[in-house]
Write an enzyme that holds these catalytic residues in place. Structure first.
Site, PDB file in Angstrom:
ATOM      1  N   GLY A  57       0.756  -1.248  -0.039  1.00 53.81           N
ATOM      2  CA  GLY A  57      -0.121  -0.041   0.010  1.00 53.81           C
ATOM      3  C   GLY A  57       0.779   1.212   0.027  1.00 53.81           C
ATOM      4  O   GLY A  57       0.604   2.253   0.656  1.00 53.81           O
ATOM      5  N   HIS A  58       1.816   1.217  -0.695  1.00 50.96           N
ATOM      6  CA  HIS A  58       2.873   2.363  -0.713  1.00 50.96           C
ATOM      7  C   HIS A  58       3.752   2.062  -2.093  1.00 50.96           C
ATOM      8  O   HIS A  58       3.713   1.080  -2.717  1.00 50.96           O
ATOM      9  CB  HIS A  58       3.705   2.341   0.398  1.00 50.96           C
ATOM     10  CG  HIS A  58       4.429   1.067   0.855  1.00 50.96           C
ATOM     11  ND1 HIS A  58       4.554   0.308   1.790  1.00 50.96           N
ATOM     12  CD2 HIS A  58       5.409   0.623   0.177  1.00 50.96           C
ATOM     13  CE1 HIS A  58       5.018  -0.354   1.939  1.00 50.96           C
ATOM     14  NE2 HIS A  58       5.794  -0.435   0.895  1.00 50.96           N
ATOM     15  N   ALA A  59       4.550   3.070  -2.412  1.00 54.23           N
ATOM     16  CA  ALA A  59       5.659   3.081  -3.303  1.00 54.23           C
ATOM     17  C   ALA A  59       6.877   3.345  -2.676  1.00 54.23           C
ATOM     18  O   ALA A  59       6.861   4.029  -1.882  1.00 54.23           O
ATOM     19  CB  ALA A  59       5.233   4.034  -4.579  1.00 54.23           C
ATOM     20  N   ARG A 104       2.184  -0.616  -4.984  1.00 51.72           N
ATOM     21  CA  ARG A 104       2.261  -2.432  -4.574  1.00 51.72           C
ATOM     22  C   ARG A 104       1.205  -2.492  -3.442  1.00 51.72           C
ATOM     23  O   ARG A 104       1.515  -2.015  -2.390  1.00 51.72           O
ATOM     24  CB  ARG A 104       3.447  -3.031  -4.666  1.00 51.72           C
ATOM     25  CG  ARG A 104       4.095  -3.204  -3.266  1.00 51.72           C
ATOM     26  CD  ARG A 104       4.718  -1.736  -2.813  1.00 51.72           C
ATOM     27  NE  ARG A 104       5.635  -1.269  -3.533  1.00 51.72           N
ATOM     28  CZ  ARG A 104       6.948  -1.482  -3.941  1.00 51.72           C
ATOM     29  NH1 ARG A 104       7.456  -2.474  -3.031  1.00 51.72           N
ATOM     30  NH2 ARG A 104       7.472  -0.932  -4.806  1.00 51.72           N
ATOM     31  N   ILE A 129       6.738   6.471  -0.522  1.00 54.10           N
ATOM     32  CA  ILE A 129       5.444   7.117  -0.793  1.00 54.10           C
ATOM     33  C   ILE A 129       4.169   6.579  -0.226  1.00 54.10           C
ATOM     34  O   ILE A 129       3.757   5.478  -0.714  1.00 54.10           O
ATOM     35  CB  ILE A 129       5.234   7.471  -2.213  1.00 54.10           C
ATOM     36  CG1 ILE A 129       6.451   8.134  -2.782  1.00 54.10           C
ATOM     37  CG2 ILE A 129       4.035   8.685  -2.518  1.00 54.10           C
ATOM     38  CD1 ILE A 129       6.517   8.367  -4.326  1.00 54.10           C
TER      39      ILE A 129
END
Ligand code: T46
Length: 141
Positions: A57-59, A104, A129
């Site tokens: 749940g982030h990049a 992802r 992020i």
């Protein structure tokens, strides 16, 4: 290294590692710039994952990673700001190379699933992020 703002899901690739098989089991080897497309600075693994959990749940702005279902299975959903792809990982000799700038989500973990990640940099929270608004801005910067 690819430039995070401009990467797409098509830049992420499946890598199949050779298997050295014998009567007593199989062995796969991961070496920097051989089977892996970068130098390894960090290894971590996720385990004891309760059923129904999601991870990610982030990049990452600049990090390269290879993610492997070293045991069991899970789904890896990747998003580049435009397109989404879901890949099921269920073999210990197959990994996904995630380039920088890809959002992802990991989900549908089987019981006893273990996610192994090889990363090109040491842990750095400022490389994350975690807000979708920030991600949108990053991809249009
Ligand atoms: C990804 C999936 C597969 C550390 O202290 N050091 C580390 O190297 C890592 C990866 C995490 N942490 C701390 C930071 C957070 O307090 O552990 C906590 C959970 O980390 P994170 O939110 O990164 O966990 P996941 O499982 O959601 O995501 C991680 C990777 O960050 C991510 O890139 O693809 O594993």
């Amino acid at each position: 290294m690819m430039n995070g703002p401009t990467t797409s899901v098509d830049d992420c690739s499946l890598i199949t590692f050779d298997k050295i098989e014998s009567n007593s089991g199989s062995l796969s080897v991961l070496e920097p710039f051989q089977q892996l497309p970068f130098d390894i600075k960090r290894v971590y693994y996720i385990y004891d994952i309760p059923s129904g959990s999601e991870r990610g749940g982030h990049a990452h702005k600049t990090l390269d990673q290879v993610i492997i279902a070293i045991s069991g299975s899970f789904d890896l959903t990747i998003f580049d700001g435009v397109r989404t792809k879901t890949i099921q990982l269920n073999r210990p000799n197959v990994g996904v190379h995630l380039v920088p700038g890809i959002w992802r989500i990991l989900s549908n973990f089987s019981s006893s699933a273990v996610c192994l990640t090889l990363a090109s940099q040491v842990y750095n929270e400022s490389d994350y992020i975690r807000e979708s608004d920030h991600y949108r801005l990053f991809k249009t910067s």
